[in-house]
Write a protein that holds these residues in place. Structure first.
Motif, PDB file in Angstrom:
ATOM      1  N   SER A 143       0.842  -1.553  -0.141  1.00  0.00           N
ATOM      2  CA  SER A 143       0.065  -0.259   0.112  1.00  0.00           C
ATOM      3  C   SER A 143       1.044   1.326   0.227  1.00  0.00           C
ATOM      4  CB  SER A 143      -0.941  -0.108   1.797  1.00  0.00           C
ATOM      5  OG  SER A 143      -0.401   0.032   2.207  1.00  0.00           O
ATOM      6  N   GLY A 144       2.135   1.468  -0.045  1.00  0.00           N
ATOM      7  CA  GLY A 144       2.959   2.214   0.278  1.00  0.00           C
ATOM      8  C   GLY A 144       3.492   2.497   1.455  1.00  0.00           C
ATOM      9  N   THR A 145       2.911   2.094   2.050  1.00  0.00           N
ATOM     10  CA  THR A 145       3.114   2.185   3.777  1.00  0.00           C
ATOM     11  C   THR A 145       4.333   2.673   4.084  1.00  0.00           C
ATOM     12  OG1 THR A 145       0.706   2.477   4.734  1.00  0.00           O
ATOM     13  CG2 THR A 145       2.589   2.004   6.332  1.00  0.00           C
ATOM     14  N   ILE A 146       5.301   3.072   4.877  1.00  0.00           N
ATOM     15  CA  ILE A 146       6.881   2.485   5.172  1.00  0.00           C
ATOM     16  C   ILE A 146       6.846   3.180   6.841  1.00  0.00           C
ATOM     17  CG2 ILE A 146       9.001   4.092   5.186  1.00  0.00           C
ATOM     18  CD1 ILE A 146       8.794   5.200   2.607  1.00  0.00           C
ATOM     19  N   TRP A 147       7.881   1.258   7.150  1.00  0.00           N
ATOM     20  CA  TRP A 147       7.343   1.517   8.843  1.00  0.00           C
ATOM     21  C   TRP A 147       9.090   1.234   8.968  1.00  0.00           C
ATOM     22  CZ3 TRP A 147      10.567  -2.551  11.610  1.00  0.00           C
ATOM     23  CH2 TRP A 147       9.744  -3.202  12.427  1.00  0.00           C
ATOM     24  N   HIS A 148       9.965   1.823   9.606  1.00  0.00           N
ATOM     25  CA  HIS A 148      10.713   2.195  10.312  1.00  0.00           C
ATOM     26  C   HIS A 148      11.496   2.314  11.282  1.00  0.00           C
ATOM     27  CE1 HIS A 148      14.467   5.377   9.074  1.00  0.00           C
ATOM     28  NE2 HIS A 148      14.952   3.314   8.888  1.00  0.00           N
ATOM     29  N   LEU A 149      12.529   1.207  11.934  1.00  0.00           N
ATOM     30  CA  LEU A 149      12.729   1.275  12.883  1.00  0.00           C
ATOM     31  C   LEU A 149      14.498   0.832  12.957  1.00  0.00           C
ATOM     32  CD1 LEU A 149      12.674   0.110  15.601  1.00  0.00           C
ATOM     33  CD2 LEU A 149      12.884  -2.583  15.194  1.00  0.00           C
ATOM     34  N   THR A 150      15.189   1.967  14.055  1.00  0.00           N
ATOM     35  CA  THR A 150      16.505   2.182  13.936  1.00  0.00           C
ATOM     36  C   THR A 150      16.818   1.411  15.459  1.00  0.00           C
ATOM     37  OG1 THR A 150      16.794   3.794  12.185  1.00  0.00           O
ATOM     38  CG2 THR A 150      18.245   3.212  13.662  1.00  0.00           C
ATOM     39  N   LEU A 151      17.283   0.659  15.539  1.00  0.00           N
ATOM     40  CA  LEU A 151      18.164  -0.028  17.460  1.00  0.00           C
ATOM     41  C   LEU A 151      19.709   0.426  17.114  1.00  0.00           C
ATOM     42  CD1 LEU A 151      16.596  -3.625  16.944  1.00  0.00           C
ATOM     43  CD2 LEU A 151      15.170  -1.071  17.729  1.00  0.00           C
ATOM     44  N   ALA A 152      20.036   1.451  18.531  1.00  0.00           N
ATOM     45  CA  ALA A 152      21.028   2.226  18.028  1.00  0.00           C
ATOM     46  C   ALA A 152      21.548   1.611  20.107  1.00  0.00           C
ATOM     47  CB  ALA A 152      21.306   3.017  18.044  1.00  0.00           C
ATOM     48  N   PRO A 153      21.870   0.683  20.731  1.00  0.00           N
ATOM     49  CA  PRO A 153      22.143   0.236  22.395  1.00  0.00           C
ATOM     50  C   PRO A 153      23.403   1.425  22.299  1.00  0.00           C
ATOM     51  CG  PRO A 153      22.200  -1.567  20.957  1.00  0.00           C
ATOM     52  CD  PRO A 153      21.946  -0.841  19.460  1.00  0.00           C
ATOM     53  N   GLU A 154      22.715   2.073  23.369  1.00  0.00           N
ATOM     54  CA  GLU A 154      23.291   3.056  24.240  1.00  0.00           C
ATOM     55  C   GLU A 154      23.473   4.375  24.123  1.00  0.00           C
ATOM     56  OE1 GLU A 154      24.069   2.186  27.292  1.00  0.00           O
ATOM     57  OE2 GLU A 154      23.881   0.294  27.060  1.00  0.00           O
ATOM     58  N   ARG A 155      24.385   4.613  22.125  1.00  0.00           N
ATOM     59  CA  ARG A 155      24.022   6.076  22.478  1.00  0.00           C
ATOM     60  C   ARG A 155      23.138   6.312  21.181  1.00  0.00           C
ATOM     61  NH1 ARG A 155      25.941   9.093  23.927  1.00  0.00           N
ATOM     62  NH2 ARG A 155      26.542  10.591  22.279  1.00  0.00           N
ATOM     63  N   GLY A 156      21.548   5.159  21.249  1.00  0.00           N
ATOM     64  CA  GLY A 156      20.932   5.729  20.271  1.00  0.00           C
ATOM     65  C   GLY A 156      19.922   6.893  20.701  1.00  0.00           C
ATOM     66  N   THR A 157      19.271   7.509  20.367  1.00  0.00           N
ATOM     67  CA  THR A 157      17.996   8.363  20.718  1.00  0.00           C
ATOM     68  C   THR A 157      17.137   8.181  21.568  1.00  0.00           C
ATOM     69  OG1 THR A 157      18.070   9.836  18.469  1.00  0.00           O
ATOM     70  CG2 THR A 157      15.907   9.673  19.759  1.00  0.00           C
ATOM     71  N   GLY A 158      16.836   6.942  21.934  1.00  0.00           N
ATOM     72  CA  GLY A 158      16.625   6.290  23.253  1.00  0.00           C
ATOM     73  C   GLY A 158      17.605   6.526  24.227  1.00  0.00           C
ATOM     74  N   ALA A 159      18.476   5.814  24.683  1.00  0.00           N
ATOM     75  CA  ALA A 159      19.143   6.040  25.576  1.00  0.00           C
ATOM     76  C   ALA A 159      18.939   7.298  25.978  1.00  0.00           C
ATOM     77  CB  ALA A 159      20.593   5.494  24.701  1.00  0.00           C
ATOM     78  N   LEU A 160      19.556   8.467  25.335  1.00  0.00           N
ATOM     79  CA  LEU A 160      19.260   9.934  25.658  1.00  0.00           C
ATOM     80  C   LEU A 160      17.891  10.060  26.713  1.00  0.00           C
ATOM     81  CD1 LEU A 160      21.131  11.709  22.477  1.00  0.00           C
ATOM     82  CD2 LEU A 160      21.926  10.595  25.644  1.00  0.00           C
ATOM     83  N   ILE A 161      16.757  10.088  25.742  1.00  0.00           N
ATOM     84  CA  ILE A 161      15.742  10.316  26.469  1.00  0.00           C
ATOM     85  C   ILE A 161      14.373   9.444  26.893  1.00  0.00           C
ATOM     86  CG2 ILE A 161      14.991  12.167  24.168  1.00  0.00           C
ATOM     87  CD1 ILE A 161      13.231   9.936  22.855  1.00  0.00           C
ATOM     88  N   ASN A 162      14.721   8.314  26.976  1.00  0.00           N
ATOM     89  CA  ASN A 162      14.320   7.228  27.800  1.00  0.00           C
ATOM     90  C   ASN A 162      15.014   6.543  28.443  1.00  0.00           C
ATOM     91  OD1 ASN A 162      11.553   8.082  26.354  1.00  0.00           O
ATOM     92  ND2 ASN A 162      12.451   6.359  24.494  1.00  0.00           N
ATOM     93  N   GLY A 163      15.708   7.065  28.822  1.00  0.00           N
ATOM     94  CA  GLY A 163      16.515   5.939  29.998  1.00  0.00           C
ATOM     95  C   GLY A 163      17.221   5.252  29.574  1.00  0.00           C
ATOM     96  N   GLY A 164      17.882   4.699  28.345  1.00  0.00           N
ATOM     97  CA  GLY A 164      18.206   3.474  28.419  1.00  0.00           C
ATOM     98  C   GLY A 164      17.536   2.688  27.310  1.00  0.00           C
ATOM     99  N   SER A 165      16.786   2.940  26.616  1.00  0.00           N
ATOM    100  CA  SER A 165      15.905   2.478  25.430  1.00  0.00           C
ATOM    101  C   SER A 165      17.004   2.614  24.438  1.00  0.00           C
ATOM    102  CB  SER A 165      14.954   3.451  25.114  1.00  0.00           C
ATOM    103  OG  SER A 165      14.379   2.012  24.223  1.00  0.00           O
ATOM    104  N   ILE A 166      17.012   1.216  23.547  1.00  0.00           N
ATOM    105  CA  ILE A 166      17.927   1.115  22.430  1.00  0.00           C
ATOM    106  C   ILE A 166      17.416   1.815  21.022  1.00  0.00           C
ATOM    107  CG2 ILE A 166      18.878  -0.954  23.069  1.00  0.00           C
ATOM    108  CD1 ILE A 166      17.730  -2.598  21.110  1.00  0.00           C
ATOM    109  N   ILE A 167      16.354   2.111  21.085  1.00  0.00           N
ATOM    110  CA  ILE A 167      15.003   3.277  20.304  1.00  0.00           C
ATOM    111  C   ILE A 167      15.505   4.304  19.649  1.00  0.00           C
ATOM    112  CG2 ILE A 167      13.363   3.775  18.757  1.00  0.00           C
ATOM    113  CD1 ILE A 167      13.282   0.506  19.887  1.00  0.00           C
ATOM    114  N   HIS A 168      16.175   4.083  18.550  1.00  0.00           N
ATOM    115  CA  HIS A 168      16.830   5.341  17.533  1.00  0.00           C
ATOM    116  C   HIS A 168      15.847   6.217  16.431  1.00  0.00           C
ATOM    117  CE1 HIS A 168      19.159   7.785  16.392  1.00  0.00           C
ATOM    118  NE2 HIS A 168      18.557   8.211  15.160  1.00  0.00           N
ATOM    119  N   GLU A 169      14.920   5.097  16.366  1.00  0.00           N
ATOM    120  CA  GLU A 169      13.806   5.578  15.445  1.00  0.00           C
ATOM    121  C   GLU A 169      12.077   4.643  15.855  1.00  0.00           C
ATOM    122  OE1 GLU A 169      12.025   7.667  10.954  1.00  0.00           O
ATOM    123  OE2 GLU A 169      14.191   7.191  11.929  1.00  0.00           O
ATOM    124  N   ALA A 170      11.423   4.953  16.066  1.00  0.00           N
ATOM    125  CA  ALA A 170      10.117   3.670  15.667  1.00  0.00           C
ATOM    126  C   ALA A 170       9.337   4.582  15.268  1.00  0.00           C
ATOM    127  CB  ALA A 170      10.128   3.559  17.222  1.00  0.00           C
TER     128      ALA A 170
END
Length: 466
Positions: A143-170
């Motif tokens: 259908s053209g939907t783009i699903w994007h998941l970026t995992l970045a342990p420790e240095r990802g965005t999630g680690a900085l704003i969610n206290g340890g999450s490895i999610i950089h983009e979801a």
């Protein structure tokens, strides 16, 4: 008409017209001789084995065996494709990168290899993303939907704003009217400025001062984006630098970005934010009505604006960025109540291809941060590790004291020179020297315990992507 039948016809004509036949006796003899030869030839052809049939239409001149093999391969390929789609691999792209890094930081009195070291404050050096390992998963549906998941342990965005999450983009981008117009929802990394967050897209090891101190980290919300001619437009509502606002903070922020691509090698863009953000200087009142500072206090109104541009001509690449920001009651200087923080900065980078593989890079940054003792996005106190705030010194007893006017913050600047070398399609080596300076002594020296107006950094990394 066959020759035998032609001969018979001539003979019949001769019988019907005797005069003509008599005058053509010689011709009839020749025709009879020809008939005999044709008859003999027909007998010989009938005695030979049958020839192979002509190739069927659509077989491109192949033998029956070759056509059969092609059909078998086609059937097997279709089965593999059906199985590939059934398992969800159609439209799936998986990439990754890792950048082991070595950093020498003079004021931190240390030099070390760096990889996945989020918990060690010496190596966050501003908020630069290096020493990362990233796995990126992109899936586009029928259908053209783009699903994007970026995992970045420790240095990802999630680690900085969610206290340890490895999610950089979801995030997911859902097409609306057409594939050029989408609803983009989820956790989305910040889009401010000309530098790219992940190491493979950054020319140097560290990022510029505006990236580190004047831009958000990520958004969690919904964005409408569309493409109109050479313009790409984004706008939406989101939580900023947090997955979920704390209790009592109900208002999302307005976020937007617009990009204009003049051509493949030049363009410009601008982005902004207006809304309430977390404020580390906010206060509550105790039981006696006295003001007490709390990191869990109220969000306050902030406005961020920036413009950036790029220009590429042959071996030369130029990038520039100008940013402005302010936040209510977020300044470092708090005498007689909380004060507003306000700042602005600029950054420019020039890169030149010395050879097809080797690129030299120069970057210069400046941040004006004097108002009310300073204060930047997410910084509402003096920070000796990153050189933010007011000048500090040690008194005779070894205590940290203010060295100048407590209402005046230090302006910051940095000059970085370096190079990157493209070893092969997947491997990039980087080397840089960075000089950081300030108008006051804001860099803590861990070797002697004092404070300095400057710092020196040497960095090297190798980025391997697939």
């Amino acid at each position: 008409m066959k020759p035998v039948r032609l001969t018979a016809l001539v003979l019949a004509i001769g019988a019907a017209f005797p005069a003509a036949a008599q005058s053509n006796e010689d011709l009839l003899k020749e025709l009879r001789a020809l008939r005999d030869r044709v008859t003999e030839l027909e007998k010989k052809l009938a005695a030979q084995p049958a020839a192979a049939p002509a190739p069927q239409a659509g077989q491109w001149g192949m033998t029956p065996e070759q056509a059969q093999e092609l059909a078998r391969i086609g059937t097997k390929t279709e089965a593999l494709q059906d199985n590939f789609e059934a398992q969800g691999f159609k439209g799936l792209k998986i990439t990754g990168q890792i950048d082991p890094t070595w950093i020498y930081n003079r004021r931190a009195n240390d030099a070390s290899f760096v990889l996945l070291n989020r918990e060690d404050g010496r190596y966050t050096y501003d908020n630069s993303y290096f020493g990362m390992a990233v796995l990126d998963i992109l899936k586009e549906t029928e259908s053209g939907t783009i699903w994007h998941l970026t995992l970045a342990p420790e240095r990802g965005t999630g680690a900085l704003i969610n206290g340890g999450s490895i999610i950089h983009e979801a995030s997911v981008a859902i097409p609306l009217e057409d594939l050029q117009t989408r609803l983009w929802v989820g956790q989305i990394p910040d889009w401010t400025g000309y530098e790219i967050t992940l190491p493979a897209g950054n020319k140097l090891v560290t990022h510029n001062l505006l990236f580190d101190f004047m831009a958000p980290t990520a958004y969690t919300g919904a964005v409408y984006m569309t493409t109109v001619g050479k313009w790409q437009l984004k706008g939406g509502l989101a939580n900023v630098n947090t997955a979920r606002n704390s209790s009592g903070n109900k208002t999302p922020s307005l976020i937007f970005r617009a990009d204009y691509a003049k051509g493949e090698f030049s363009g410009f863009g601008f982005s902004g934010l207006h809304g309430k953000l977390h404020n580390y200087a906010t206060y509550d009142t105790d039981a006696d009505g006295n003001a007490v500072f709390s990191d869990q206090g109220r969000n306050t109104l902030a406005t961020l604006l920036e413009a950036d541009a790029y220009f590429v001509r042959g071996d030369l690449s130029l990038f520039g960025q100008l940013s402005y920001g302010q936040q209510k009651k977020a300044a470092i200087y708090r005498e007689n109540g909380l004060r507003d923080a306000r700042w602005w900065g600029l950054s420019t980078t020039a890169a030149y291809k010395l050879t097809p593989r080797l690129e030299g890079v120069v970057r210069a940054d400046y941040v004006y941060n004097r108002k009310n003792g300073g204060g930047l996005l997410g910084y509402s106190s003096d920070d000796g590790a990153n050189g933010i705030g007011r000048g500090l010194a040690l008194d005779a007893d070894g205590n940290v004291v203010l060295a100048g006017d407590p209402s005046k913050g230090a302006n910051r600047y940095a000059l970085t020179v370096g190079a990157n070398y493209r070893y092969d399609e997947n491997t990039l080596f980087k080397l840089e020297y960075r000089y950081d300076g300030a108008t006051q002594a804001v860099f803590e020296d861990l070797k002697d315990g004092g404070y300095s107006k400057n710092n020196h950094l040497l960095g090297a990394s190798v980025v391997v992507s697939f």
